[in-house]
Design an enzyme around this catalytic site. Structure first.
Site, mmCIF file in Angstrom:
data_model
loop_
_atom_site.group_PDB
_atom_site.id
_atom_site.type_symbol
_atom_site.label_atom_id
_atom_site.label_comp_id
_atom_site.label_asym_id
_atom_site.label_seq_id
_atom_site.Cartn_x
_atom_site.Cartn_y
_atom_site.Cartn_z
ATOM 1 C CG PHE A 148 -0.234 0.461 2.501
ATOM 2 C CD1 PHE A 148 -0.119 1.814 2.796
ATOM 3 C CD2 PHE A 148 0.343 -0.452 3.378
ATOM 4 C CE1 PHE A 148 0.551 2.241 3.948
ATOM 5 C CE2 PHE A 148 1.013 -0.033 4.523
ATOM 6 C CZ PHE A 148 1.115 1.315 4.801
ATOM 7 C CE LYS A 172 -2.980 -8.536 -4.304
ATOM 8 N NZ LYS A 172 -3.345 -7.492 -3.287
ATOM 9 C CD GLU A 175 -5.551 -6.074 0.265
ATOM 10 O OE1 GLU A 175 -4.559 -5.822 -0.452
ATOM 11 O OE2 GLU A 175 -5.542 -6.955 1.140
ATOM 12 N NE ARG A 176 -3.408 -2.635 3.850
ATOM 13 C CZ ARG A 176 -2.340 -2.770 4.622
ATOM 14 N NH1 ARG A 176 -2.053 -1.834 5.491
ATOM 15 N NH2 ARG A 176 -1.567 -3.815 4.525
ATOM 16 C CB SER A 225 5.003 -7.366 5.594
ATOM 17 O OG SER A 225 4.089 -8.370 5.222
ATOM 18 C CB CYS A 280 10.421 -0.338 2.575
ATOM 19 S SG CYS A 280 11.091 0.292 1.050
ATOM 20 C CD GLU A 382 8.640 -2.745 8.181
ATOM 21 O OE1 GLU A 382 7.896 -3.730 7.994
ATOM 22 O OE2 GLU A 382 9.188 -2.116 7.258
HETATM 23 P P1 NAD Z 1 1.676 -6.601 3.086
HETATM 24 O O1 NAD Z 1 2.719 -7.646 3.115
HETATM 25 O O2 NAD Z 1 0.590 -6.649 4.078
HETATM 26 O O3 NAD Z 1 0.934 -6.631 1.649
HETATM 27 C C1 NAD Z 1 1.659 -6.599 0.448
HETATM 28 C C2 NAD Z 1 0.857 -7.310 -0.635
HETATM 29 O O4 NAD Z 1 0.655 -8.671 -0.239
HETATM 30 C C3 NAD Z 1 -0.535 -6.703 -0.850
HETATM 31 O O5 NAD Z 1 -0.810 -6.691 -2.227
HETATM 32 C C4 NAD Z 1 -1.449 -7.673 -0.112
HETATM 33 O O6 NAD Z 1 -2.731 -7.764 -0.680
HETATM 34 C C5 NAD Z 1 -0.729 -8.998 -0.231
HETATM 35 N N1 NAD Z 1 -0.984 -9.884 0.909
HETATM 36 C C6 NAD Z 1 -1.295 -9.506 2.181
HETATM 37 N N2 NAD Z 1 -1.464 -10.594 2.959
HETATM 38 C C7 NAD Z 1 -1.236 -11.669 2.175
HETATM 39 C C8 NAD Z 1 -1.248 -13.083 2.417
HETATM 40 N N3 NAD Z 1 -1.513 -13.587 3.612
HETATM 41 N N4 NAD Z 1 -0.954 -13.889 1.382
HETATM 42 C C9 NAD Z 1 -0.673 -13.396 0.175
HETATM 43 N N5 NAD Z 1 -0.659 -12.077 -0.119
HETATM 44 C C10 NAD Z 1 -0.929 -11.220 0.871
HETATM 45 O O7 NAD Z 1 2.429 -5.194 3.104
HETATM 46 P P2 NAD Z 1 1.799 -3.740 3.206
HETATM 47 O O8 NAD Z 1 1.272 -3.537 4.578
HETATM 48 O O9 NAD Z 1 0.904 -3.482 2.048
HETATM 49 O O10 NAD Z 1 3.110 -2.847 2.993
HETATM 50 C C11 NAD Z 1 3.987 -2.514 4.031
HETATM 51 C C12 NAD Z 1 5.160 -3.472 4.077
HETATM 52 O O11 NAD Z 1 5.823 -3.480 2.828
HETATM 53 C C13 NAD Z 1 6.218 -3.041 5.079
HETATM 54 O O12 NAD Z 1 6.692 -4.178 5.734
HETATM 55 C C14 NAD Z 1 7.308 -2.417 4.219
HETATM 56 O O13 NAD Z 1 8.600 -2.435 4.774
HETATM 57 C C15 NAD Z 1 7.223 -3.283 3.014
HETATM 58 N N6 NAD Z 1 7.811 -2.631 1.855
HETATM 59 C C16 NAD Z 1 9.019 -3.076 1.442
HETATM 60 C C17 NAD Z 1 9.639 -2.465 0.356
HETATM 61 C C18 NAD Z 1 10.976 -2.934 -0.115
HETATM 62 O O14 NAD Z 1 11.358 -2.521 -1.179
HETATM 63 N N7 NAD Z 1 11.689 -3.767 0.602
HETATM 64 C C19 NAD Z 1 9.002 -1.406 -0.301
HETATM 65 C C20 NAD Z 1 7.755 -0.991 0.141
HETATM 66 C C21 NAD Z 1 7.164 -1.628 1.230
#
Ligand code: NAD
Length: 497
Positions: A148, A172, A175-176, A225, A280, A382
């Site tokens: 998101f 994909k 969704e937020r 994450s 991140c 984090e």
């Molecule tokens: P998230 O992991 O909750 O979601 C990321 C994606 O995964 C979304 O599209 C979500 O729909 C999907 N998802 C969520 N739960 C899932 C599951 N159980 N199974 C399969 N898919 C699932 O992350 P977020 O809250 O949207 O974003 C924040 C996180 O992203 C933080 O941890 C941040 O550090 C990380 N991030 C990392 C980078 C990087 O380059 N390393 C960049 C941006 C964000």
């Protein structure tokens, strides 16, 4: 309230199944419903990508790049509209939203160099009348799953490059905050992308699992994450897919006694509290070498944290908007509570902030902890919110040990005037992206982005040269054109010069 749609085969389509709420975090109100794709919907996107692939892979790279040129122009023309959508659903300020879009556009610019980056490698006369070359061919149907916190930039890390390399892409998004991501994909369609080359399907775990399980999907790029990155990496590699899964972070800034403290404080304020800490690459730990540095840093930070201009992201001229959801705000508040009970000193408490006219918004002020130690949860995990932790150490070596022992290794930086210290830090720190007097060392588009340790699962970093390698596979071709009059006898020993 409107219903967001999927973009499949160049058309906006509805989904008859489940849906989720999308909030405006500044008001706390639900503003849209987003569909959560079923397996059938995902299959529709895969089928359209598969059908589009043969023609797209054979389209000259220069023609594919021309689509990206037009896309870049459309993105620039629509900057205000896209920033508004990002800000409305994510909560970040308009200026911050425009900044992420600009960094995303850099990746489109890099993709415009497709004929250059796909030239391959050629060697003439590797043997008698034999020439050899390596060709970098597209994989086919590939997919991306994005978080998101950068609804414009992170998808733009992925599909412009994947597509310009000749692949068809299924995205994909989170969704937020899906609206800006969808609009950007529509602009690429408007730029002349053939139908089916890019699809956007909204969804949650169900949609992601369908992409992991589909044999037609050859590679997955993920950003989000760490637990989900690890899950996707292990499930998709088990099925023979190529995966790059970028995860979470805990980014440390080291402050040396000789640092230009005023500039370091300005840099830290933006890096810790910009985008409400939901980056991140956000700096969430300041490692001070010596108590004097820590005391001076805190004295300078406190008034600036208290003076942060906070409000609805869509209001111009602010420093910080709200957190993305009420759940995210409560999680960060929980970490602050945990820090207090584990003995850290809460110097500034950002909880309980109410913004006049936006009382239902998901706001928190900036928080600052001092005397944080490595066994505390607020240090280890984090937080992903506007919370900065100060850790006091006695030497650069101790600071580096601390960072190297942390499970994450996304970004880090050092503030110093000492070239020797900076060089040692760059050489020996176990982190993928390092800044010297640069707080957010996000690589430009022609380098590649990726962390180390549990911040990245996979071998290749995102975008830039690693992105090209990720979205192509090498084919090595060895070709002989014998001279007409010659006859070559059978050779039973392994061929060599
Ligand atoms: P998230 O992991 O909750 O979601 C990321 C994606 O995964 C979304 O599209 C979500 O729909 C999907 N998802 C969520 N739960 C899932 C599951 N159980 N199974 C399969 N898919 C699932 O992350 P977020 O809250 O949207 O974003 C924040 C996180 O992203 C933080 O941890 C941040 O550090 C990380 N991030 C990392 C980078 C990087 O380059 N390393 C960049 C941006 C964000």
């Amino acid at each position: 309230m409107s219903l967001i749609q999927h973009l499949i085969n160049g058309e906006l389509v509805n989904d008859s199944g489940r849906s989720a709420d999308v909030y405006n975090p500044s008001t706390g109100q639900v503003i849209h419903q987003v569909p959560l794709a079923s397996r059938e919907t995902i299959q529709q996107a895969i089928d359209s990508a598969k059908a589009a692939f043969p023609a797209w892979r054979n389209t000259p790279a220069a023609k594919r790049a021309q689509v990206m040129f037009r896309f870049k122009q459309l993105l620039e023309q629509n900057e205000a509209r896209i920033s508004q959508l990002i800000s409305e659903e994510h909560g970040k300020t308009l200026e911050d939203a425009a900044g992420e879009l600009k960094r995303g556009i850099e990746n489109v610019e890099y993709a415009c160099s497709a004929p250059e980056i796909l030239k391959g490698e050629y060697s003439r006369n590797v043997g008698p009348n034999i020439d050899a070359w390596s060709d970098f061919q597209p994989l086919g149907v590939v997919a991306g799953i994005t978080p998101f916190n950068f609804p414009a930039m992170v998808p733009l890390w992925m599909y412009p490059l994947a597509i310009v390399c000749g692949n068809c892409f299924i995205l994909k998004p989170s969704e937020r905050d899906p609206s800006s991501t969808l609009l950007i994909a529509q602009l690429l369609q408007e730029a002349g992308l053939p139908k089916g080359v890019l699809s956007v399907v909204h969804g949650d775990k169900g949609a992601v699992d369908a992409l992991i399980e589909a044999p037609e999907v050859k590679a997955l790029s993920f950003v989000g994450s760490t637990p989900i990155a690890e899950y996707i990496y292990s499930e998709a590699t088990k099925r023979g897919k190529r995966v790059q899964a970028l995860g979470g972070a805990k980014n440390h800034a080291v402050l040396m006694p000789d640092a230009d403290l005023d500039n370091a404080v300005s840099a830290l304020m933006g890096a810790a509290y910009g985008s409400c800490g939901e980056r991140c690459m956000a700096i969430s730990v300041a490692v001070c070498v010596g108590d004097q540095v820590a005391d001076a840093l805190i004295a300078k930070l406190v008034p600036q944290i208290k003076a942060l201009k906070i409000g609805a992201g869509t209001t111009c001229g602010l420093d910080m908007g709200p957190l993305v959801t009420g759940q995210a705000r409560d999680k960060v508040s929980g970490y602050i509570e945990d820090g207090v009970s584990s003995g850290a000193e809460l110097v500034v408490d950002g909880r309980g902030l109410s913004i006049a006219g936006n009382e239902e918004g998901f706001f928190l002020g900036g928080s600052l902890f001092d005397r944080v130690t490595p066994e505390m949860r607020i240090y280890k995990e984090e937080i992903f919110g506007p919370v900065l932790c100060v850790v006091r150490v006695s030497s650069l070596e101790a600071a580096m040990q601390l960072i190297n022992d942390h499970e994450y290794g996304n970004g880090t930086c050092i503030f110093t005037r000492d070239g020797e210290a900076a060089r040692l830090f760059c050489d020996e720190i176990e982190v993928g992206m390092v800044g010297v007097n640069v707080p957010l060392p996000v690589p430009v588009a022609y380098h590649s982005f990726g962390g180390w340790k549990r911040s990245l699962f996979g071998d290749l970093h995102a975008y830039g040269p690693d992105g090209v390698r990720f979205y192509t596979r090498r084919k090595a071709i060895t070709q002989r054109w014998p001279q007409r009059a010659s006859h070559e006898a059978s050779q039973f020993a392994f061929p060599s010069l």
